[in-house]
Design an enzyme around this catalytic site. Structure first.
Site, PDB file in Angstrom:
ATOM      1  N   GLY A 165      45.472  49.857  43.863  1.00  0.00           N
ATOM      2  CA  GLY A 165      46.292  50.277  44.896  1.00  0.00           C
ATOM      3  C   GLY A 165      46.003  51.453  45.748  1.00  0.00           C
ATOM      4  O   GLY A 165      47.134  51.936  46.559  1.00  0.00           O
ATOM      5  N   LYS A 189      36.165  43.561  53.016  1.00  0.00           N
ATOM      6  CA  LYS A 189      34.774  43.791  52.315  1.00  0.00           C
ATOM      7  C   LYS A 189      34.126  42.599  52.259  1.00  0.00           C
ATOM      8  O   LYS A 189      34.300  41.543  52.288  1.00  0.00           O
ATOM      9  CB  LYS A 189      34.969  44.408  50.903  1.00  0.00           C
ATOM     10  CG  LYS A 189      33.844  44.935  50.169  1.00  0.00           C
ATOM     11  CD  LYS A 189      33.839  44.620  48.557  1.00  0.00           C
ATOM     12  CE  LYS A 189      34.897  45.348  47.747  1.00  0.00           C
ATOM     13  NZ  LYS A 189      34.567  46.707  47.614  1.00  0.00           N
TER      14      LYS A 189
HETATM   15  N1  SAM Z   1      41.353  48.045  47.293  1.00  0.00           N
HETATM   16  C1  SAM Z   1      41.675  48.552  45.871  1.00  0.00           C
HETATM   17  C2  SAM Z   1      42.074  49.867  45.901  1.00  0.00           C
HETATM   18  O1  SAM Z   1      41.682  50.458  46.947  1.00  0.00           O
HETATM   19  O2  SAM Z   1      42.566  50.172  44.911  1.00  0.00           O
HETATM   20  C3  SAM Z   1      40.490  48.177  45.128  1.00  0.00           C
HETATM   21  C4  SAM Z   1      40.171  46.430  45.053  1.00  0.00           C
HETATM   22  S1  SAM Z   1      38.952  46.048  43.798  1.00  0.00           S
HETATM   23  C5  SAM Z   1      37.614  46.546  44.403  1.00  0.00           C
HETATM   24  C6  SAM Z   1      39.107  44.328  43.965  1.00  0.00           C
HETATM   25  C7  SAM Z   1      40.241  43.688  43.498  1.00  0.00           C
HETATM   26  O3  SAM Z   1      40.057  42.090  43.959  1.00  0.00           O
HETATM   27  C8  SAM Z   1      40.719  43.735  41.881  1.00  0.00           C
HETATM   28  O4  SAM Z   1      41.795  44.399  41.871  1.00  0.00           O
HETATM   29  C9  SAM Z   1      40.808  42.044  41.699  1.00  0.00           C
HETATM   30  O5  SAM Z   1      41.886  41.836  40.670  1.00  0.00           O
HETATM   31  C10 SAM Z   1      41.126  41.578  43.018  1.00  0.00           C
HETATM   32  N2  SAM Z   1      41.050  39.987  43.217  1.00  0.00           N
HETATM   33  C11 SAM Z   1      39.492  39.618  42.952  1.00  0.00           C
HETATM   34  N3  SAM Z   1      39.851  38.047  43.015  1.00  0.00           N
HETATM   35  C12 SAM Z   1      41.013  38.041  43.470  1.00  0.00           C
HETATM   36  C13 SAM Z   1      41.818  37.009  43.957  1.00  0.00           C
HETATM   37  N4  SAM Z   1      41.317  35.581  43.768  1.00  0.00           N
HETATM   38  N5  SAM Z   1      43.345  37.197  44.289  1.00  0.00           N
HETATM   39  C14 SAM Z   1      43.639  38.205  44.477  1.00  0.00           C
HETATM   40  N6  SAM Z   1      43.132  39.375  43.904  1.00  0.00           N
HETATM   41  C15 SAM Z   1      41.822  39.293  43.773  1.00  0.00           C
END
Ligand code: SAM
EC number: 2.1.1.205
Length: 302
Positions: free
Chosen positions: A53, A164
């Site tokens: 988050g 990203k």
């Molecule tokens: N932007 C976030 C932050 O600043 O806290 C960090 C994001 S983290 C790098 C990547 C996120 O992508 C993870 O929380 C993961 O659960 C989510 N994710 C991966 N595949 C996903 C999907 N198919 N649908 C929704 N979320 C997904």
């Protein structure tokens, strides 16, 4: 050397702790904003792949906390979506779901339906990395394409999309697809993104649907793009957007090619301030075969 000792030396890790961000990733969005002013005048935004988050915190602090009146606050609409639940954040509506699923995409679209579309869609999506570079790149690109297709449904004309991207062989193909929808396009590597990481961020502004294109939610790994194009009845959909997300999977079984990231590098896309549990298991062989088959079929779509 373990993740903890490495992260503790990192300036953005320490800053994140000091300033109360949930992850050091917050600085990536802050740096994108410093460079491109993406948050200027924004009241309605979508944060895809939002957990834990920190990007939602940035949106909350910059777009919601700065409101001076209750009326201004009521006009702010920010929706955050992730597979994982996350602790509440002021001014953010949370939706737990998979962004590649039709139902999740429809819930987001429903929230921003009608006349009030989003001005900004951000996506920090990354899969649980396997360390197999091509596989990780392929999976990350699936998330990027899902995010882009949601953006085409919820963004207002002139809107901005930031996401990203794991840089690799498919970068130029994906870049061309994004430029179909946006007047301005750039790829930016913020100073807070570790130099060893293959991630960068696409910054797309001036959203504009091509004439005749009908927005639709697309998951290239699931949908037959030709059938979807026929369903909309739009020639433009058929011609313009094959929406192929691909990575070069050829290196998967080549022992001579050492493209695998070190375990430190492969974990660097999960830069949470607090400890997170990583699933280190590799995908089973059958899965790789299925994935390569899907990849192969997509390459042959006419
Ligand atoms: N932007 C976030 C932050 O600043 O806290 C960090 C994001 S983290 C790098 C990547 C996120 O992508 C993870 O929380 C993961 O659960 C989510 N994710 C991966 N595949 C996903 C999907 N198919 N649908 C929704 N979320 C997904």
């Amino acid at each position: 050397m373990g993740k903890t000792s490495k992260d503790k030396r990192d300036i953005y890790y320490r800053l994140a702790k000091d300033e109360g961000w949930r992850a050091r990733s917050a600085f990536k969005l802050l740096h994108v904003d410093e460079a491109y002013g993406i948050l200027n005048g924004v009241q309605r935004a979508v944060d895809l792949c939002a957990a834990p988050g920190s990007w939602s915190q940035v949106l909350s602090r910059k777009l919601y906390d700065t409101c001076e009146t209750d009326d201004e606050k009521a006009a702010v609409k920010i929706i955050a979506v992730d597979l994982q639940a996350m602790a509440p954040i002021r001014g953010i509506l949370q939706l737990q779901g998979d962004i590649t699923k039709q139902s999740t995409a429809e819930a987001i679209i429903g929230h921003f339906g009608g006349n009030e579309k989003a001005q900004l869609v951000v996506c920090d999506g990354a899969p649980d990395v396997t360390g197999v570079h091509e596989m990780d790149e392929y999976m990350q690109h699936q998330l990027l394409v899902a995010a882009l297709s949601i953006a085409t449904c919820v963004l207002e004309t002139g809107g901005t999309f930031v996401a990203k991207i794991f840089k690799g062989n498919a970068t130029s193909l994906l870049s061309s697809q994004m430029q179909i929808f946006f007047k301005k396009f750039d790829i930016y590597k913020p100073p807070s993104s570790r130099p060893s990481s293959i991630e960068a961020f696409v910054v797309c502004s001036g959203f504009c649907l091509p004439e005749g294109y009908i927005p639709q939610v697309i998951n290239p790994a699931r949908d037959d793009i030709r059938l979807l194009a026929q369903k909309t009845g739009s020639e433009v959909n058929r011609r313009l957007v094959p929406f192929i997300a691909c990575g070069d999977l050829n290196g998967l079984s080549d022992p001579e090619e050492d493209k695998t990231l070190s375990s430190d590098e492969s974990k660097s896309c999960l830069e949470y301030v607090y400890d997170s549990v990583m699933d280190d298991a590799s995908y089973p062989l059958e899965f790789k075969e299925i994935l390569m088959q899907v990849y192969d079929e997509q390459l042959h779509i006419k």
